[in-house]
Design an enzyme around this catalytic site. Sequence first.
Site, PDB file in Angstrom:
ATOM      1  CG  HIS A  96      -5.796   7.697   2.669  1.00  0.00           C
ATOM      2  ND1 HIS A  96      -4.867   6.834   3.311  1.00  0.00           N
ATOM      3  CD2 HIS A  96      -5.349   8.694   1.870  1.00  0.00           C
ATOM      4  CE1 HIS A  96      -3.495   7.532   2.609  1.00  0.00           C
ATOM      5  NE2 HIS A  96      -4.106   8.335   1.725  1.00  0.00           N
TER       6      HIS A  96
ATOM      7  CG  ASP B  61       1.059   1.282  -4.072  1.00  0.00           C
ATOM      8  OD1 ASP B  61       1.176   2.306  -4.639  1.00  0.00           O
ATOM      9  OD2 ASP B  61       1.495   1.714  -2.677  1.00  0.00           O
TER      10      ASP B  61
ATOM     11  NE  ARG C 214       4.469   7.345  -8.910  1.00  0.00           N
ATOM     12  CZ  ARG C 214       3.539   7.407  -7.752  1.00  0.00           C
ATOM     13  NH1 ARG C 214       2.738   6.636  -7.114  1.00  0.00           N
ATOM     14  NH2 ARG C 214       3.073   8.951  -7.675  1.00  0.00           N
TER      15      ARG C 214
ATOM     16  CB  SER D 270      -0.025   5.278  -5.364  1.00  0.00           C
ATOM     17  OG  SER D 270       0.633   4.813  -4.071  1.00  0.00           O
TER      18      SER D 270
ATOM     19  CE  LYS E  91      -0.633   2.923  -0.663  1.00  0.00           C
ATOM     20  NZ  LYS E  91       0.327   3.723  -0.471  1.00  0.00           N
TER      21      LYS E  91
END
Lengths: 437, 437
Positions: B82, B161, B168, B183, B187
Amino acid sequence: MDASTLIRKKRDGHPLTRQEICDFVSNYTCGEIPDYQASALLMAIFFRGLDLEETANLTEAIMNSGRVLDLSGLSGSKVDKHSTGGVGDKTSLIVAPAAAAGGLVVPMVSGRGLGHTGGTLDKLDSIPGFNTRLALADFRRVLGACGMGLIGQTDDLAPADRKLYALRDVTATVESLGLICSSILGKKLAEGIDALVLDVKTGSGAFMKKMEDSRALARRLVDIATACGKRALALITDMNQPLGRAAGNALEVIECLEALKGRGPADLMEVSRQLTAHMFVLGGLEATLAGGRERFNTVVSKGKALEKFAQCIAEQGGDPRIAEEYSRFQAAQHAESVVAPRDGCVARLEAEGLGRAAVTLGAGRERLDSMIDPAVGLTLEKKVGDRVEAGERICVVHYNNPARLPRALALIRSAISITNEPVDLPPLVRETITSEA
Amino acid sequence: MDASTLIRKKRDGHPLTRQEICDFVSNYTCGEIPDYQASALLMAIFFRGLDLEETANLTEAIMNSGRVLDLSGLSGSKVDKHSTGGVGDKTSLIVAPAAAAGGLVVPMVSGRGLGHTGGTLDKLDSIPGFNTRLALADFRRVLGACGMGLIGQTDDLAPADRKLYALRDVTATVESLGLICSSILGKKLAEGIDALVLDVKTGSGAFMKKMEDSRALARRLVDIATACGKRALALITDMNQPLGRAAGNALEVIECLEALKGRGPADLMEVSRQLTAHMFVLGGLEATLAGGRERFNTVVSKGKALEKFAQCIAEQGGDPRIAEEYSRFQAAQHAESVVAPRDGCVARLEAEGLGRAAVTLGAGRERLDSMIDPAVGLTLEKKVGDRVEAGERICVVHYNNPARLPRALALIRSAISITNEPVDLPPLVRETITSEA
């Protein structure tokens, strides 16, 4: 500026401008800003606080979110009193008639009981026929007719406050000095008053239990009201024991009627006299506090204050005969005594515990939808500092539902202490906070 | 515990228990806790923070708010990568095929471009026919067939999320380390992975522009993933200039295809190699980083990584011929050069400015509903440190809408600096953050 930018600004510790606060309040009131943005802003305010200027601007925005009473057509200064709430705190029903009898206009918009404290509207509901739900036009008519009026908040008075308060209640954002002050004053200033006397309670039965917190609240309230162009003053008064002897709605109204006849308990008479005297001074009717106290004594001793209250009751649809015939009030079916366990001096009649006992009996609300029983409550036959003998009665419990009695008795017993030493009473009026402007 | 008590607890600085966090997330996801209570809690978290245990619990609660992929039926370690996002940051399309070709299973769920940065899904959309909207059952089938899959977030993956992020975004509660980490990882962990390599960007084109912020984020991400039982590691990589030479969707996919043929720009090859090598180590296929790097080199040089990507494209409905025939991508109608104003050395190709130029041309979204043009973007013919002569080309602008060109050119020109001194390049991989557990 969009709402999320406004939230970010306060979150990062920057003060909000007058325009930003006005826009937020008006857009929130009309539903353009959703609850979820308002609650994030409220939490940011909880952490960052509001300075005096922001709080004054928020107060005026709340005031202007609905109608603001225009009482300019009525002669006389418009002066109100507001209390932060306590147990047995019934001065409104003495102060308003005395102030009106002395020449002021008193447009009093009151609330209901909250937690362990009583509320003026609940007390008035114990008067047969009395209508506290007047529309503003009718309220103005009553004010014109008798110089005083006693109603609850209407839909068109400070609607932003109602919406914000309901949101704060469920988002843990109640305990913020700036939000508390703007909520109190936003409503009061919508009454169209020239001046306001604040009774900030301190002690076990008050919301502010510590003197320093009460002082901070009183100082902030006076400063904001002054910044909003009103004459204002606050008394910090003792709420460690109940004020007067009665706690419970009809019982308290009867005690007020006695006070208006000059026969009320000394503490209740003194606090009411001091509050009313300051109202006379702020309203320009007296130059000195001594003069104000004397004017209070005169309207009470001549029966003018009682007469004014009876007139207001009649104007608002109530039965004015209750002023003399107390049997017209609902009375509780049962009474139980709480007696002194031993000889000594009453050291403590802890106000919050006694307030909770009264609520348990049905004098207040345990839940939002609880029904109030106007007849039930407590009367104290001794107050802190009084000498008692073992077995002598300290408190009478007036009740209808026997199932509720044991818990109320337990609360009362644990609220009472007897000591061997003589007890020093704290002064009733602890401090007087005046405007520094 | 009711929601307002939970808000109060966090507001007053007390850590929330695992059960409280689970209850909040599940009750918020199903709508039992309203947005206005969730946003007040988020703001309280913004001020009070979340400790490591709370963040790990929130991550798992978000992961468990929907379906968690069960890939236990597939042989091989499941490892993903990621990136926190940047300009020209296209490593996913190199790393995933190389890792899968090397023996890992890579279940990659990606996002779209945000602000000035590109997104993997937008890049994949430039491949004719490629479908990133697979249901989880189809995704699993693709993973079984070729060891990799590239999709977007589905409705049933970590729905908490999506709901929390949207809230948010409009309540100024994005910038909270604990919320950011939970968050990202909530995921990723729903992908059913065993291990995760994180690419935390730092510099002008990254969300975290300061090294200390990037380091704090990387450390927290690794610690949480570890606390959630996953093997994890983070590289902090440079994002002061774009990675590689292309920024823009089809242009970047073509650059990735070149990289998979061993002909990519040196910086892109190196970051991709280092990320993939760590995936091989965390996945247990190699004992050392050197071994991992060698395995990357092998799958690239033998054409296995390219073959894997083509296979994945075919499995997901795309046209695998694009791997060799770049003319099958949409191409921009016009090209414009930006040349060096003078002789010197390229000192700066400021990534955020170049990213904004690409967005201006249509490579990203200026508004949520903007259409993406897959063909447009930039290619850099020089990188920071390269020598240039006056008039020599630094950047080619590929555009379709001439009206957008002037603003893009202005952004590009102000993103470029030429200096007389030789330029020291910062290392590509600034730090490697490993688990301390």
